[in-house]
Design a protein around this motif. Structure first.
Motif, PDB file in Angstrom:
ATOM      1  N   GLU A   1       9.887  -9.067  18.882  1.00 22.89           N
ATOM      2  CA  GLU A   1      10.756 -10.027  19.824  1.00 22.89           C
ATOM      3  C   GLU A   1      10.024 -11.237  20.489  1.00 22.89           C
ATOM      4  OE1 GLU A   1      10.729  -6.164  22.528  1.00 22.89           O
ATOM      5  OE2 GLU A   1      10.626  -6.691  20.460  1.00 22.89           O
ATOM      6  N   ASP A   2      10.508 -12.339  20.477  1.00 21.26           N
ATOM      7  CA  ASP A   2       9.999 -13.595  20.875  1.00 21.26           C
ATOM      8  C   ASP A   2       8.791 -13.928  20.100  1.00 21.26           C
ATOM      9  OD1 ASP A   2      11.725 -13.447  22.946  1.00 21.26           O
ATOM     10  OD2 ASP A   2      10.417 -12.218  24.138  1.00 21.26           O
ATOM     11  N   ARG A   3       8.218 -13.315  19.013  1.00 19.34           N
ATOM     12  CA  ARG A   3       7.102 -13.714  18.239  1.00 19.34           C
ATOM     13  C   ARG A   3       6.140 -14.237  18.872  1.00 19.34           C
ATOM     14  NH1 ARG A   3       7.682 -13.125  13.005  1.00 19.34           N
ATOM     15  NH2 ARG A   3       6.065 -14.919  12.717  1.00 19.34           N
ATOM     16  N   PRO A   4       5.284 -13.323  20.001  1.00 18.08           N
ATOM     17  CA  PRO A   4       4.267 -14.022  20.720  1.00 18.08           C
ATOM     18  C   PRO A   4       3.092 -14.384  19.632  1.00 18.08           C
ATOM     19  CG  PRO A   4       4.515 -11.585  20.987  1.00 18.08           C
ATOM     20  CD  PRO A   4       5.611 -12.081  20.456  1.00 18.08           C
ATOM     21  N   LYS A   5       2.354 -15.428  20.483  1.00 18.16           N
ATOM     22  CA  LYS A   5       1.165 -15.870  19.671  1.00 18.16           C
ATOM     23  C   LYS A   5       0.107 -15.728  20.567  1.00 18.16           C
ATOM     24  CE  LYS A   5       3.761 -19.388  17.252  1.00 18.16           C
ATOM     25  NZ  LYS A   5       3.557 -18.917  15.793  1.00 18.16           N
ATOM     26  N   TRP A   6      -1.286 -15.712  19.833  1.00 17.54           N
ATOM     27  CA  TRP A   6      -2.571 -15.677  20.392  1.00 17.54           C
ATOM     28  C   TRP A   6      -3.737 -16.509  19.799  1.00 17.54           C
ATOM     29  CZ3 TRP A   6      -3.429 -13.286  25.133  1.00 17.54           C
ATOM     30  CH2 TRP A   6      -4.627 -13.451  25.550  1.00 17.54           C
ATOM     31  N   ARG A   7      -3.899 -17.331  20.571  1.00 19.53           N
ATOM     32  CA  ARG A   7      -5.108 -18.254  19.890  1.00 19.53           C
ATOM     33  C   ARG A   7      -6.351 -18.014  20.194  1.00 19.53           C
ATOM     34  NH1 ARG A   7      -4.018 -24.511  20.941  1.00 19.53           N
ATOM     35  NH2 ARG A   7      -4.774 -23.984  23.010  1.00 19.53           N
ATOM     36  N   GLY A   8      -7.277 -18.098  19.403  1.00 22.73           N
ATOM     37  CA  GLY A   8      -8.726 -17.817  19.501  1.00 22.73           C
ATOM     38  C   GLY A   8      -9.419 -19.196  19.707  1.00 22.73           C
ATOM     39  N   GLY A   9     -10.988 -19.020  19.764  1.00 20.84           N
ATOM     40  CA  GLY A   9     -11.718 -19.861  19.860  1.00 20.84           C
ATOM     41  C   GLY A   9     -12.287 -20.538  18.482  1.00 20.84           C
ATOM     42  N   TRP A  10     -13.002 -21.543  18.509  1.00 22.72           N
ATOM     43  CA  TRP A  10     -13.637 -22.131  17.314  1.00 22.72           C
ATOM     44  C   TRP A  10     -14.622 -21.417  16.665  1.00 22.72           C
ATOM     45  CZ3 TRP A  10     -10.723 -25.692  15.048  1.00 22.72           C
ATOM     46  CH2 TRP A  10      -9.891 -26.493  15.318  1.00 22.72           C
ATOM     47  N   ALA A  11     -14.676 -21.213  15.355  1.00 21.47           N
ATOM     48  CA  ALA A  11     -15.883 -20.636  14.857  1.00 21.47           C
ATOM     49  C   ALA A  11     -16.302 -21.205  13.578  1.00 21.47           C
ATOM     50  CB  ALA A  11     -15.523 -19.351  14.485  1.00 21.47           C
ATOM     51  N   SER A  12     -17.268 -20.780  12.856  1.00 20.05           N
ATOM     52  CA  SER A  12     -17.860 -21.694  11.774  1.00 20.05           C
ATOM     53  C   SER A  12     -17.011 -21.206  10.459  1.00 20.05           C
ATOM     54  CB  SER A  12     -19.542 -21.274  11.743  1.00 20.05           C
ATOM     55  OG  SER A  12     -19.776 -19.885  11.529  1.00 20.05           O
ATOM     56  N   THR A  13     -16.620 -20.062  10.433  1.00 15.39           N
ATOM     57  CA  THR A  13     -15.710 -19.492   9.275  1.00 15.39           C
ATOM     58  C   THR A  13     -14.464 -18.965   9.607  1.00 15.39           C
ATOM     59  OG1 THR A  13     -16.416 -17.300   9.265  1.00 15.39           O
ATOM     60  CG2 THR A  13     -17.967 -18.873   8.214  1.00 15.39           C
ATOM     61  N   GLN A  14     -13.773 -19.077   8.622  1.00 10.67           N
ATOM     62  CA  GLN A  14     -12.404 -18.263   8.839  1.00 10.67           C
ATOM     63  C   GLN A  14     -12.169 -16.759   9.278  1.00 10.67           C
ATOM     64  OE1 GLN A  14      -9.607 -19.219   5.742  1.00 10.67           O
ATOM     65  NE2 GLN A  14      -9.178 -21.495   6.266  1.00 10.67           N
ATOM     66  N   THR A  15     -13.333 -16.164   8.501  1.00 10.25           N
ATOM     67  CA  THR A  15     -13.345 -14.818   8.773  1.00 10.25           C
ATOM     68  C   THR A  15     -13.925 -14.548  10.341  1.00 10.25           C
ATOM     69  OG1 THR A  15     -13.757 -14.146   6.499  1.00 10.25           O
ATOM     70  CG2 THR A  15     -14.317 -12.587   8.239  1.00 10.25           C
ATOM     71  N   ALA A  16     -14.851 -15.556  10.859  1.00 14.76           N
ATOM     72  CA  ALA A  16     -15.479 -15.390  12.352  1.00 14.76           C
ATOM     73  C   ALA A  16     -14.234 -15.779  13.059  1.00 14.76           C
ATOM     74  CB  ALA A  16     -16.599 -16.132  12.163  1.00 14.76           C
ATOM     75  N   ALA A  17     -13.459 -16.601  12.798  1.00 17.38           N
ATOM     76  CA  ALA A  17     -12.629 -16.940  13.681  1.00 17.38           C
ATOM     77  C   ALA A  17     -11.424 -15.924  13.916  1.00 17.38           C
ATOM     78  CB  ALA A  17     -11.720 -18.372  13.124  1.00 17.38           C
ATOM     79  N   LYS A  18     -10.875 -15.386  12.703  1.00 12.97           N
ATOM     80  CA  LYS A  18      -9.917 -14.107  12.719  1.00 12.97           C
ATOM     81  C   LYS A  18     -10.407 -13.122  13.457  1.00 12.97           C
ATOM     82  CE  LYS A  18      -9.484 -11.768   8.906  1.00 12.97           C
ATOM     83  NZ  LYS A  18      -9.340 -11.419   7.600  1.00 12.97           N
ATOM     84  N   HIS A  19     -11.731 -12.769  13.406  1.00 20.67           N
ATOM     85  CA  HIS A  19     -12.238 -11.408  13.924  1.00 20.67           C
ATOM     86  C   HIS A  19     -12.154 -11.830  15.524  1.00 20.67           C
ATOM     87  CE1 HIS A  19     -12.499  -9.321  10.445  1.00 20.67           C
ATOM     88  NE2 HIS A  19     -13.903  -9.783  10.059  1.00 20.67           N
ATOM     89  N   SER A  20     -12.781 -13.048  16.042  1.00 22.74           N
ATOM     90  CA  SER A  20     -12.920 -13.345  17.409  1.00 22.74           C
ATOM     91  C   SER A  20     -11.836 -13.370  17.832  1.00 22.74           C
ATOM     92  CB  SER A  20     -13.529 -14.609  17.309  1.00 22.74           C
ATOM     93  OG  SER A  20     -13.844 -15.363  18.646  1.00 22.74           O
ATOM     94  N   THR A  21     -10.558 -13.931  17.316  1.00 20.77           N
ATOM     95  CA  THR A  21      -9.290 -13.889  18.072  1.00 20.77           C
ATOM     96  C   THR A  21      -8.669 -12.569  17.861  1.00 20.77           C
ATOM     97  OG1 THR A  21      -8.862 -16.059  16.892  1.00 20.77           O
ATOM     98  CG2 THR A  21      -6.845 -14.982  17.670  1.00 20.77           C
ATOM     99  N   ALA A  22      -8.946 -11.722  17.053  1.00 22.38           N
ATOM    100  CA  ALA A  22      -8.412 -10.393  16.982  1.00 22.38           C
ATOM    101  C   ALA A  22      -9.042  -9.545  18.267  1.00 22.38           C
ATOM    102  CB  ALA A  22      -8.497  -9.458  15.671  1.00 22.38           C
ATOM    103  N   ALA A  23     -10.255  -9.833  18.063  1.00 23.37           N
ATOM    104  CA  ALA A  23     -11.056  -9.314  19.382  1.00 23.37           C
ATOM    105  C   ALA A  23     -10.534  -9.676  20.554  1.00 23.37           C
ATOM    106  CB  ALA A  23     -12.693  -9.312  19.329  1.00 23.37           C
TER     107      ALA A  23
END
Length: 768
Positions: A446-468
């Motif tokens: 519900e409310d579809r909350p979002k969480w935004r991460g920081g900038w990284a050199s690759t999409q994989t690194a960005a995804k992992h950093s945001t998940a962490a």
């Protein structure tokens, strides 16, 4: 142990798998979904972690088999994107294998999972079991053959990878498309419908995620209104064997010859390709065309999968060789980080032999790609033999590799039991050669909350950093400066707390599973990680309304039920393992009792009864220390040595330190340590040759309502009337044993009757 269905026995024969009894045991266990294991196998010899390892193994071998299958049917891959698209198609293969499991009734499920499937509900359980069975077959054969033959057996044909429909749409329409989205269904099972409109023409797509529905809408639009833009299905690519380059390239030739020799690859042209960067191909197009060569892009993408599977297979073998009781904290889906692959690259003499443009440095990306390309070439040449015959450099690296779980997988593991999916979207900035990425997670609640991460050199690194970052915030361990506002954080926490509360069955919790998945952080309470639990609780307590008594009472009831189950299970385990007959009437009862009298089992029951008496004390930790000290005193008396005992309460949790000069105290107290660990679960031990220390976590002061709920439950779980009833019956049994004569049939009957009374208590549910 579950029996092997006739259908599966027939299929094993078809698959040309002839396991012995020990190997067949793995296949039989692989039939169980973890829900059945939790509900219907009281003392299983394996844990759910073992099933997870088998599933990981099965999926890894299936993905490698898919690569070979598609290449044999369609010819050589034309690009690394083709390889990636093929691997994405493993969803279809898993679904096909799940249908095979369902059609042949190969699996056993828990009550809830079985009801969901019977009602036609969506469930990943058949797919999970299919991967477990394939994993078991791969484990016992050590080869890809079961995956190949099983895909043949179910007549699986890989689907043709689809193009990027969104890119096609935006590049073939004059006006910018507009999208609208609606959703239906409960939060844990939503259906999304996206409608795309261009110049008054519309098309829609429905799927389980917004992103998938968006792609489907674009696909439908193009097929309906711009069919000429839809690419034709790819035709078979003729196979042309790559040759050696005609130019003199001495350093390249040295590296190629080493790799071909070390990995036993006869196709030296393929190994040359594994060392060719795309920049060199661009600068030497004539030379490359003459040799029917290309860059290593395809091999690198294949090799990433092959290398990951090699590591996973070795890791599973090593883990199961140590124990079948894989803890919930163990890694069951090992990931292969770049730095680990680069370590392997650095052990091989390849650096100077990589063909690349002038002035280009050998970056981490190149090292990773070349390593994977060389392994892919070896796999194409040798297949399963690479599992058995590896170059020493590869064998040493695989053997020493210690896997970690990436943050995205950890987040999936946290959200999965809550039935909270999440999507990942990326934004980018910068030029092509210096691009960076930022990921945004959108949670399907519900409310579809979002969480935004920081900038990284690759999409994989960005995804992992945001998940962490998101996971740290939800667990209360966040210490970094977040890119999200306090309002974003509160929205996410509130939605997750509701999902956590909904997921917990207060009246009939599946306690073993709840501890395994860490539902409502009960695993931290069970392990005595009270500070970790407080971190989790504090960030959620601030979300409670002023009148929060109902939530707190619900949590107290839930935690108490789960923690009581944990302790009761440990007691049952000790008793079933150590009673003389355990209610089994077969065989010679007199002989069984005589054998039992001469074993260590009777002494272990005495330890159990003594420790259970500690649970009546107001100061439980102090009573347990008294128990340990008392048992150490017995050891000292029997050894004729002096025991030194110190209780240190100056730093952290109070600690009991015991020293026995001239004696092996730690070895003598092994059963004492075992019974304390099983029943208490919150003790930490330090062992020396002549000493041992024990520290038991104490409950800190609760400063928030949810922490108070957890700590109240820990105290209540220790004061369990059922435990006292069992202890009393055990005391009666032990007294009967002590008074019984060895050769008296009447005394034997009294002993069996006392044991029967104890077993009746164990088989009763007891008070909740």
């Amino acid at each position: 142990m579950p029996q092997l269905p006739d259908a599966l026995a027939d299929d094993l024969e078809t698959l040309q798998v002839k396991p012995d009894d020990a190997a067949l045991r793995w296949v039989r266990w692989a039939r169980l979904h973890q829900s059945y294991l939790y509900e219907s196998v009281p003392q299983p010899p394996i844990t759910s972690g073992v099933l997870d390892l088998l599933a990981t193994l099965g999926r890894g071998w299936m993905r490698v088999a898919l690569l070979d299958r598609v290449r044999s049917q369609r010819g050589e891959f034309t690009s690394n994107n083709d390889v990636s698209a093929t691997l994405q198609g493993d969803r279809d293969a898993r679904s096909a294998l799940a249908a095979w499991v369902t059609a042949n009734q190969l699996s056993l499920y828990g009550t809830g999972e079985a009801a969901t499937l019977a009602a036609g509900g969506r469930s990943s359980a058949p797919e999970k079991v299919a991967m477990q069975i394939l994993g078991a077959l791969s484990l016992i054969t050590g080869s890809q053959a079961p995956a190949d033959r099983l895909l043949d057996h179910i007549k699986y044909t890989p689907s043709v990878p689809e193009p990027d429909w969104m890119t096609l749409l935006t590049s073939h329409v004059a006006s910018a498309p507009t999208f609208s989205r609606t959703d239906t269904g409960p939060d844990h099972d939503k259906q999304f419908t996206v409608t795309v409109t261009v110049d008054g023409l519309s098309a829609s797509g429905t799927a389980r995620s917004g992103k998938a529905a968006r792609k489907l809408a674009a696909r439908t639009y193009l097929h309906s209104y711009a069919p000429d833009c839809v690419p034709a299905p790819p035709s078979r690519v003729p196979e042309v064997r790559p040759q050696l380059y005609s130019a003199k390239l001495p350093r390249h030739e040295d590296a190629r010859e080493w790799a071909a020799g070390a990995f036993e690859v006869a196709d030296v042209g393929l190994m040359a390709q594994a060392l060719t960067h795309r920049s060199w191909v661009y600068e030497n197009q004539t030379l490359v065309a003459r040799a029917h060569q290309r860059d290593y892009g395809v091999l690198a993408t294949e090799g990433a999968e092959v290398l990951s599977n090699l590591v996973s297979h070795h890791y599973v073998l090593h883990t199961l060789d140590e124990s079948y009781e894989v803890p919930t904290t163990a890694v069951t889906t090992p990931s292969l980080p770049r730095n680990a692959i680069i370590e392997l690259f650095n052990e091989m003499p390849l650096n100077a032999g990589i063909l690349h443009s002038r002035g280009m440095r050998i970056s981490a990306d190149v090292k990773e790609d070349v390593t994977q390309s060389v392994v892919a070439a070896a796999w194409r040449a040798n297949g399963d033999l690479l599992m058995e015959r590896q170059p020493s450099v590869l064998w040493k690296w695989v053997s020493s590799f210690t896997p970690t779980v990436d943050p995205t997988t950890l987040l999936v593991q946290y959200c999965g039991p809550l039935k909270v999916p999440f999507e990942v979207d990326f934004e980018s900035r910068g030029e092509h050669h210096d691009r960076s990425y930022r990921a945004t997670l959108t949670f399907g609640i519900e409310d579809r909350p979002k969480w935004r991460g920081g900038w990284a050199s690759t999409q994989t690194a960005a995804k992992h950093s945001t998940a962490a970052d998101a996971l740290s915030y939800m667990l209360g361990t966040d210490t970094t400066q977040s890119a999200n506002s306090d309002q974003d954080g509160q929205l996410l926490l509130r939605a997750m707390l509701r999902a956590e509360l909904r997921s917990a069955d207060v009246h009939a919790p599946n306690s073993a599973k709840d501890i395994a998945v860490g539902r409502l952080a009960v695993d931290r309470l069970a392990a005595g990680d009270f500070s970790g639990y407080q971190q989790w609780a504090r960030v959620r307590s601030q979300l409670l309304p002023p009148a929060h008594s109902a939530v707190v009472a619900r949590l107290v009831d839930y935690y108490t039920a789960v923690l009581r189950f944990q302790r009761r299970t440990a007691v049952r385990h000790w008793l079933y393992e150590n009673l003389p007959t355990a209610g089994i009437s077969e065989g010679d009862t007199d002989e069984r009792i005589a054998t039992w009298r001469g074993s260590a089992a009777s002494g272990r029951l005495v330890l159990l009864e003594d420790l259970m008496a500690s649970f009546r004390a107001i100061d439980l930790n102090g009573a347990v220390y008294d128990f340990v000290e008392r048992q150490a005193g017995v050891v000292a008396i029997e050894a004729g040595l002096s025991l030194e005992s110190i209780r240190d309460a100056e730093s952290g949790d109070p600690t009991l330190i015991l020293r026995l000069s001239g004696g092996e105290l730690a070895d003598a107290l092994v059963p004492v340590v075992a019974v304390v660990n099983d029943l208490l679960g919150t003790a930490t031990w330090m062992r020396g040759p002549q000493s041992i220390s024990c520290a038991i976590s104490i409950l800190p002061t609760a400063t928030d309502p949810i922490s108070q709920a957890g700590f109240t439950a820990v105290d209540q779980a220790s004061r369990d009337r059922w435990l006292e009833q069992v202890r009393s019956a055990l005391e009666t049994f032990l007294l009967t044993v002590e008074l019984a004569a060895d050769d008296s049939s009447a005394d034997r009957d009294d002993l069996v009757a006392a044991e029967r009374q104890l077993l009746d208590l164990l088989q009763a549910k007891g008070e909740q």
